[in-house]
Design an enzyme around this catalytic site. Structure first.
Site, short mmCIF file in Angstrom:
data_model
loop_
_atom_site.label_atom_id
_atom_site.label_comp_id
_atom_site.label_asym_id
_atom_site.label_seq_id
_atom_site.Cartn_x
_atom_site.Cartn_y
_atom_site.Cartn_z
N HIS A 23 -5.73 6.66 -2.83
CA HIS A 23 -6.60 5.62 -2.28
C HIS A 23 -7.66 5.22 -3.29
O HIS A 23 -8.06 5.99 -4.14
CB HIS A 23 -7.27 6.10 -0.99
CG HIS A 23 -6.30 6.12 0.16
ND1 HIS A 23 -6.42 6.96 1.22
CD2 HIS A 23 -5.18 5.39 0.38
CE1 HIS A 23 -5.42 6.76 2.06
NE2 HIS A 23 -4.65 5.81 1.57
N HIS A 42 0.84 -1.21 0.00
CA HIS A 42 0.00 0.00 0.00
C HIS A 42 0.88 1.27 0.00
O HIS A 42 0.70 2.15 -0.83
CB HIS A 42 -0.91 -0.02 1.23
CG HIS A 42 -1.81 1.18 1.35
ND1 HIS A 42 -3.12 1.17 0.93
CD2 HIS A 42 -1.59 2.42 1.85
CE1 HIS A 42 -3.67 2.36 1.16
NE2 HIS A 42 -2.75 3.14 1.73
N GLU A 43 1.82 1.33 0.93
CA GLU A 43 2.66 2.53 1.02
C GLU A 43 3.53 2.68 -0.23
O GLU A 43 3.72 3.79 -0.73
CB GLU A 43 3.51 2.53 2.29
CG GLU A 43 2.72 2.58 3.60
CD GLU A 43 1.71 3.73 3.70
OE1 GLU A 43 1.91 4.78 3.06
OE2 GLU A 43 0.71 3.57 4.43
ZN LIG Z 1 -2.80 5.13 2.15
#
Ligand SMILES: [Zn+2]
Ligand SMILES: Nc1ncnc2c1ncn2[C@@H]1O[C@H](COP(=O)(O)OP(=O)(O)OP(=O)(O)O)[C@@H](O)[C@H]1O
Ligand SMILES: [Mg+2]
Ligand SMILES: [Zn+2]
Lengths: 172, 446
Positions: free
Chosen positions: A139, A129-130
């Site tokens: 997002h 995710h990062e």
């Molecule tokens: Zn995020």
């Protein structure tokens, strides 16, 4: 050739990270490796909050980046940024440094049975995710996509470690 | 993903402005900042921000006064007050002056996320002066739902209708027909899309852990726990609660579910704080719930609560028109995924797929294609890449000659047109095989 480097910073499970390398590499189609650096994190400890300042650690990591690479610090320490009471991870959109904490991914901290496999799945999702942010992704709302924003640990169990089709296209 | 909403952050501390900017940029908002009320007012006069986060303690004009001024300039802007615990009283005053909500610094990321999602939902709803139901002319935001059959088009029409409402939905369909996909489509086209879709696998919850799983538990409920656990109902506040395989729900859980559906409140295990949760329920089942009610296996009162709107996805064998577009979709997807270049489906493979009855429905089709792409070489998915030889042989012909033609063609395909091996398998010599090929004009097919 650009690479992704995973840097354990006061993190106990280097083997866990090594097992993730092929998966991370497959998601971003970039060589991924674990790289060790000594870094003293005590200056980033905030005694009032008993947590470590993620933004400051990231600043300190910037010189470790080689041109074109992305680096992700992984720590067991509990992280915060000034205005939020905790974070699972931090990155900057299109930036080259990310930081992820395993602290709040441990089941036992919520009074639940220990589950090392679940822990490493959660950690993998956080890292991807990062890194997604570092590669420019925002997002995503589509249930299941790894770029869904999650602020509570078990929400993470609801998503996969994969990008949805539209995130995948944006990643190219 | 960009969400077309703008946020102005008003705070005198640079680190707060920076942290929040980054947080909201990653969330898809366009973000601007101001270090005091004067700068903020200038920006608010020049631009219609959707959301304005205001620190209550500002140098010069304070956040309370700024809030009032904002209301006189742009009364549609959603103002969220940021405050320290010590000054919650003034935050309450701000609410009286029309602020939308307040958060205490440092924010719990969960709390701020919730407030912002609620604000986004409110703004989107108010932007739509026609009802959401009318607005959803076409479905958006869904991973491709493929299908041209009347059956699937009817399902999509129902999705369109029900997405604009808050009613409970039961999705019926055999295993692998796409129930979860349809649930996502409803969620993503509803005003709850800013919130997650929380999935509960009803059959997978152990009876002794059920209460904690659904209601969460307080920190004090277990020694050594540093943090409280949120249950699924709490996670689903504002969101869609997807109850998968609702037919497998235990009797005890049926009672708990019914109670929460009626009261919309609950307490965490080991605590007495009352939590409210506003969720929309979508259920999926591959069993006939009405029949289960009749058999006394499912509570009638719960069934009537859930069965407000019902969607049935037909099995794939009842919509064979969808097999071709679905197959092509999966071939394209997996070939791309595995870097296998472009691929298409051979004629005999396509025919075999079309003749197969897919007890595992779309999931089975997807798995077959994925496997075929893994093992296949060249630019064509061939029959031999699919475990469907027996299906292809299912005769649709009647004369012995036709049968001979198809049989020889199948054997040639099986041995990759190796004449010696095919002849051996057929129990004829090569010359005979050649003459049959000529007679029936059998061609090597792509
Ligand atoms: Zn995020
Ligand atoms: N119409 C469709 N178009 C594209 N993909 C589809 C379609 N229907 C189903 N799929 C795909 O088939 C797979 C199975 O779908 P899904 O998980 O939604 O089915 P399900 O009914 O929930 O299955 P189960 O009963 O096994 O839980 C998923 O990968 C989904 O994306
Ligand atoms: Mg399912
Ligand atoms: Zn996505």
């Amino acid at each position: 050739m650009s690479r992704i480097k995973i840097i354990p910073l006061q993190f106990a499970g280097v083997e866990v990270l090594e097992q993730m390398l092929p998966l991370i590499s497959a998601r971003f189609k970039i060589e991924t490796l674990v790289s060790t650096h000594r870094m003293d994190l005590t200056p980033f400890f905030n005694p009032v909050r008993s947590q470590y300042n993620a933004n400051d650690i990231i600043q300190k990591m910037v010189p470790l980046v080689d041109e074109g690479d992305k680096i992700v610090g992984v720590t067991d320490l509990d992280l915060f940024i000034p205005v939020l009471s905790y974070i699972f991870g931090q990155a900057y959109l299109g930036g080259s440094v990310a930081l992820v904490s395993g602290h709040r991914l441990v089941n036992a901290r919520y009074g639940l049975a220990d589950d090392p496999k679940l822990f490493s799945e959660r950690l993998l999702k956080c890292i991807i995710h990062e890194l997604g942010h570092a590669f420019g992704l925002k997002h995503c709302l589509l249930p299941g996509c790894v770029m869904v924003s999650t602020t509570y640990v078990e929400e993470m169990d609801q998503k996969s470690d994969q990008f949805c089709r539209s995130c995948k296209i944006q990643l190219k | 993903m960009d969400n077309n909403l703008s946020i102005l952050i008003v705070d005198d501390e640079l680190s707060v402005r920076d942290s929040l900017s980054n947080w909201f940029i990653e969330d898809g908002y366009s973000v601007d900042t101001a270090e005091d009320a004067k700068v903020a007012l200038k920006k608010i006069e020049a631009f219609n921000f959707h959301i304005i986060l205001v620190d209550i303690k500002l140098p010069g004009m304070d956040g309370l006064e700024l809030n009032r001024r904002i209301k006189s300039i742009n009364d549609e802007a959603v103002v969220i007050i940021m405050t320290a615990f010590a000054s919650v009283d003034s935050a309450v005053q701000a609410l009286k002056d029309g602020a939308y909500d307040y958060v205490c610094k440092p924010f719990d990321p969960d709390a701020i996320t919730h407030i912002i999602r609620n604000a986004s939902k409110t703004i989107h709803l108010s932007q739509e002066n026609i009802s959401l139901q009318d607005r959803i002319k076409s479905l958006v935001n869904v991973e491709d739902i493929i299908g041209e059959s009347e059956g699937i088009l009817k399902v999509l029409e129902q999705v369109r209708v029900v997405a604009g409402t808050d009613s409970t939905v039961i999705i019926n369909g055999d295993s692998g027909t796409g129930k979860e996909l349809i649930a996502k489509a409803i969620h993503m086209n509803s005003s709850r899309r800013f919130f997650p879709m929380v999935i509960v696998h009803c059959g997978a919850i152990a009876e002794n852990l059920m209460e904690s799983e659904l209601f969460g538990h307080e920190r004090g409920a277990f020694t050594g726990a540093q943090y409280a656990r949120k249950g699924k109902f709490e996670m689903a506040d504002g969101a869609t609660l997807f109850l998968d395989e609702i037919s497998t729900i235990s009797m005890k859980m049926q009672i708990e579910l019914l109670r929460v559906l009626e009261a919309k409140t609950f307490t965490r295990v080991g605590g007495n704080r009352e939590f409210k949760s506003d969720f929309r329920v979508i259920c999926a089942t591959n069993r006939d719930l009405q029949a289960m009610v009749n058999a006394g296996e499912f509570r009638e009162d719960l069934f009537y609560r859930l069965n407000v709107f019902s969607i049935t996805i037909p099995p794939l064998r009842e919509r064979t028109e969808d097999i071709k577009p679905l197959s092509e979709h999966f071939v394209k997807f997996y070939a791309e995924q595995m870097n296998k270049g472009t691929k298409h489906i051979g004629r005999r493979a396509a025919k075999a797929l079309n003749n197969y009855d897919f007890p595992g429905n779309v999931r089975e089709l997807e798995n077959l294609i994925e496997r075929a792409i893994v093992i296949g070489t060249g630019d064509t998915v061939q029959l031999k890449d699919l475990p469907l030889d027996h299906v292809a042989a299912k005769p649709t012909w009647e004369s012995i000659q036709e049968m001979e033609y198809h049989h020889i063609q199948g054997i040639l395909e099986k041995y990759d047109w190796n004449i010696s091996r095919s002849a051996k398998a057929l129990g004829v010599d090569r010359v005979t095989l050649y003459s049959k090929i000529k007679k029936y004009k059998i061609e090597k097919n792509k």
